[in-house]
Design an enzyme around this catalytic site. Structure first.
Site, PDB file in Angstrom:
ATOM      1  N   GLY A 158      50.259  37.915  44.021  1.00  0.00           N
ATOM      2  CA  GLY A 158      51.571  38.528  44.170  1.00  0.00           C
ATOM      3  C   GLY A 158      51.464  39.753  45.052  1.00  0.00           C
ATOM      4  O   GLY A 158      50.377  40.122  45.509  1.00  0.00           O
ATOM      5  N   MET A 201      52.001  43.933  45.798  1.00  0.00           N
ATOM      6  CA  MET A 201      51.741  45.132  45.008  1.00  0.00           C
ATOM      7  C   MET A 201      52.907  45.357  44.050  1.00  0.00           C
ATOM      8  O   MET A 201      54.015  44.870  44.272  1.00  0.00           O
ATOM      9  CB  MET A 201      51.600  46.346  45.936  1.00  0.00           C
ATOM     10  CG  MET A 201      50.416  46.271  46.863  1.00  0.00           C
ATOM     11  SD  MET A 201      50.309  47.744  47.926  1.00  0.00           S
ATOM     12  CE  MET A 201      51.845  47.632  48.836  1.00  0.00           C
ATOM     13  N   ASP A 202      52.646  46.064  42.987  1.00  0.00           N
ATOM     14  CA  ASP A 202      53.669  46.451  42.006  1.00  0.00           C
ATOM     15  C   ASP A 202      54.219  45.297  41.177  1.00  0.00           C
ATOM     16  O   ASP A 202      55.260  45.453  40.534  1.00  0.00           O
ATOM     17  CB  ASP A 202      54.853  47.159  42.690  1.00  0.00           C
ATOM     18  CG  ASP A 202      54.454  48.464  43.350  1.00  0.00           C
ATOM     19  OD1 ASP A 202      53.457  49.070  42.895  1.00  0.00           O
ATOM     20  OD2 ASP A 202      55.122  48.874  44.306  1.00  0.00           O
ATOM     21  N   LYS A 249      49.736  42.797  38.506  1.00  0.00           N
ATOM     22  CA  LYS A 249      48.488  42.034  38.487  1.00  0.00           C
ATOM     23  C   LYS A 249      47.423  42.696  37.616  1.00  0.00           C
ATOM     24  O   LYS A 249      46.820  42.059  36.760  1.00  0.00           O
ATOM     25  CB  LYS A 249      47.964  41.841  39.921  1.00  0.00           C
ATOM     26  CG  LYS A 249      48.864  41.019  40.816  1.00  0.00           C
ATOM     27  CD  LYS A 249      48.272  40.846  42.197  1.00  0.00           C
ATOM     28  CE  LYS A 249      48.007  42.147  42.900  1.00  0.00           C
ATOM     29  NZ  LYS A 249      49.233  42.964  43.087  1.00  0.00           N
ATOM     30  N   ASP A 278      39.449  41.605  39.288  1.00  0.00           N
ATOM     31  CA  ASP A 278      40.619  42.238  39.891  1.00  0.00           C
ATOM     32  C   ASP A 278      40.340  42.614  41.338  1.00  0.00           C
ATOM     33  O   ASP A 278      39.179  42.708  41.754  1.00  0.00           O
ATOM     34  CB  ASP A 278      41.013  43.484  39.094  1.00  0.00           C
ATOM     35  CG  ASP A 278      42.441  43.917  39.357  1.00  0.00           C
ATOM     36  OD1 ASP A 278      43.280  43.051  39.681  1.00  0.00           O
ATOM     37  OD2 ASP A 278      42.736  45.116  39.236  1.00  0.00           O
ATOM     38  N   GLU A 279      41.415  42.837  42.106  1.00  0.00           N
ATOM     39  CA  GLU A 279      41.336  43.161  43.532  1.00  0.00           C
ATOM     40  C   GLU A 279      40.516  42.107  44.266  1.00  0.00           C
ATOM     41  O   GLU A 279      39.718  42.414  45.163  1.00  0.00           O
ATOM     42  CB  GLU A 279      40.733  44.562  43.738  1.00  0.00           C
ATOM     43  CG  GLU A 279      41.430  45.672  42.975  1.00  0.00           C
ATOM     44  CD  GLU A 279      42.852  45.965  43.477  1.00  0.00           C
ATOM     45  OE1 GLU A 279      43.265  45.336  44.470  1.00  0.00           O
ATOM     46  OE2 GLU A 279      43.531  46.804  42.865  1.00  0.00           O
ATOM     47  N   GLN A 329      41.243  40.055  46.474  1.00  0.00           N
ATOM     48  CA  GLN A 329      41.482  39.886  47.905  1.00  0.00           C
ATOM     49  C   GLN A 329      40.377  40.534  48.734  1.00  0.00           C
ATOM     50  O   GLN A 329      40.138  40.136  49.872  1.00  0.00           O
ATOM     51  CB  GLN A 329      42.844  40.472  48.309  1.00  0.00           C
ATOM     52  CG  GLN A 329      42.937  41.991  48.300  1.00  0.00           C
ATOM     53  CD  GLN A 329      43.351  42.543  46.946  1.00  0.00           C
ATOM     54  OE1 GLN A 329      43.394  41.813  45.956  1.00  0.00           O
ATOM     55  NE2 GLN A 329      43.671  43.825  46.892  1.00  0.00           N
TER      56      GLN A 329
END
Length: 224
Positions: free
Chosen positions: A9, A11-12, A15, A86-87, A89
């Site tokens: 998705g 940001m904000d 996630k 997490d993160e 990407q």
């Protein structure tokens, strides 16, 4: 059967909050997991959400081999039932392939969370590989909103209040860029992303006599 799942998705959209919630839910049922993150806004080795929640995590570097790290933990007598990543990407394609191997050969559930595209609307390498390899790609249902009130679909990079579409792919927000400006990020709907109109530009345009109302408000949600 174990799965490799990619929750994506803008940001904000919650996630990191979901990552923390999933870890809590699994731990509450007696499952043991490892938490990973990379370049979190709160600093190294921390998984944090904008709601103020956080937990310690293993920092992912480009040299980290997930397979070796998990196997070493298991060999030392540790227990692992799942991974929270997490993160994602920011992970390398090779690291994503290692996560897929862990799911298939060690039968561990892996939950990855990350942004799909960067501020230039180009896929992050890690996200691209996750889309190619994940058992499921799930778009989060919590909608981030553009300044106009519409659903935000794009991540915009803002330097000193001005939206930019050139530069290094990875620059952490709320930091000084190479040019000395302060880097921040904002989510926008597609129309305002294509117009390069972030909230700062919209505010300035609204105060200008040279901008017609329909040029600014065509995408705005009518008041309720």
């Amino acid at each position: 059967m174990a799965e490799l799942v990619f929750f994506s998705g803008t940001m904000d959209c919650g996630k990191s909050t979901l990552a923390l919630q999933m870890d809590h839910n699994h731990a509450a049922r007696g499952r043991a997991g490892l938490i990973y993150t990379k370049l979190d806004r709160a600093g190294e080795s921390v998984l944090s959400s904008r709601l103020g929640l956080s937990t310690t995590a293993r920092e992912v570097t480009d040299s980290l081999d997930f397979w070796d790290d998990v196997v070493e933990h298991l060999t030392a007598g540790g227990r692992v039932d799942y991974l929270i990543c997490d993160e994602a990407q920011f992970y390398t394609p090779g690291q994503v392939e290692s996560l897929a191997r862990i799911t298939d050969e060690l039968d561990l559930d892996i939950y990855c969370f990350g942004i799909t595209a960067d501020f230039r609307t180009q896929l992050f390498p890690g996200s691209r590989r996750l889309i190619e390899l994940a058992d499921r790609v799930q778009v989060l249902q919590v909608e981030a909103l553009c300044w106009c009130g519409r659903r935000a679909t794009h991540n915009a990079r803002v330097v000193d209040g001005t939206m930019v579409v050139e530069g290094e792919q990875v620059v952490v927000g709320d930091t000084a860029s190479g040019g000395g400006g302060v880097v921040d990020y904002e989510v926008l709907c597609r129309r305002h992303f294509m117009r390069r109109m972030n909230s700062h530009a919209a505010k300035a345009a609204a105060q200008s006599a040279d901008v017609l109302p329909f040029e600014l408000d065509v995408c705005a949600v009518p008041p309720r």
